[in-house]
Scaffold this motif. Sequence first.
Motif, PDB file in Angstrom:
ATOM      1  N   GLU A 252     103.701 -46.750  21.012  1.00  0.00           N
ATOM      2  CA  GLU A 252     103.904 -46.298  22.386  1.00  0.00           C
ATOM      3  C   GLU A 252     104.720 -45.016  22.315  1.00  0.00           C
TER       4      GLU A 252
ATOM      5  N   GLN B 160     107.036 -56.168  33.125  1.00  0.00           N
ATOM      6  CA  GLN B 160     106.652 -54.915  32.465  1.00  0.00           C
ATOM      7  C   GLN B 160     106.310 -55.132  30.993  1.00  0.00           C
ATOM      8  N   ARG B 161     107.132 -55.930  30.323  1.00  0.00           N
ATOM      9  CA  ARG B 161     106.897 -56.220  28.911  1.00  0.00           C
ATOM     10  C   ARG B 161     105.568 -56.942  28.719  1.00  0.00           C
TER      11      ARG B 161
ATOM     12  N   ARG C  34     102.659 -54.517  29.411  1.00  0.00           N
ATOM     13  CA  ARG C  34     102.526 -53.555  28.303  1.00  0.00           C
ATOM     14  C   ARG C  34     101.892 -54.211  27.089  1.00  0.00           C
ATOM     15  N   GLN C  35     102.305 -55.427  26.756  1.00  0.00           N
ATOM     16  CA  GLN C  35     101.733 -56.127  25.606  1.00  0.00           C
ATOM     17  C   GLN C  35     100.230 -56.339  25.772  1.00  0.00           C
TER      18      GLN C  35
ATOM     19  N   TRP D 113     101.930 -44.124  28.365  1.00  0.00           N
ATOM     20  CA  TRP D 113     101.971 -44.812  29.656  1.00  0.00           C
ATOM     21  C   TRP D 113     101.904 -43.811  30.789  1.00  0.00           C
TER      22      TRP D 113
ATOM     23  N   PHE E 179     103.580 -47.743  36.035  1.00  0.00           N
ATOM     24  CA  PHE E 179     103.970 -49.148  36.114  1.00  0.00           C
ATOM     25  C   PHE E 179     103.888 -49.526  37.588  1.00  0.00           C
TER      26      PHE E 179
ATOM     27  N   VAL F 229     100.220 -52.191  34.348  1.00  0.00           N
ATOM     28  CA  VAL F 229     100.506 -50.874  33.778  1.00  0.00           C
ATOM     29  C   VAL F 229      99.196 -50.163  33.498  1.00  0.00           C
TER      30      VAL F 229
END
Length: 107
Positions: free
Chosen positions: A36, A64-65, A68-69, A85, A88, A98
């Motif tokens: 990232e 968010q985590r 993103r994953q 990115w 969000f 995201v």
Amino acid sequence: MTKLLDSQGNRFRFGKILLIMAFLGLSFNAAAKPDEVPAESVQGCRLIGPIEGSSGYGKNNGWQRMARQAAVKRAGRLGASHVVWERFNPTGAFNGSVTGKAYNCGS
């Protein structure tokens, strides 16, 4: 379990064959996790395309985590080496998605 015969008449258990096939299929589909990075880091790289990830629904603390994953996993399957990115997008207090772009900066 159902038994099968091979060309020489040996017996195999169908379940074992399926298990071996599934194991081999999973090992070939494993993708490296893309880095990232900020947009400046992908100058000269090949754009693979847009990616998106979602945290799913529920009371997800740290959505968010999770989002993103999910997006990074998709980017890895596409052959990306890097992810940038863009946005969000919260959906309430505990969920969201995201968006970003996947790049291949490798050889």
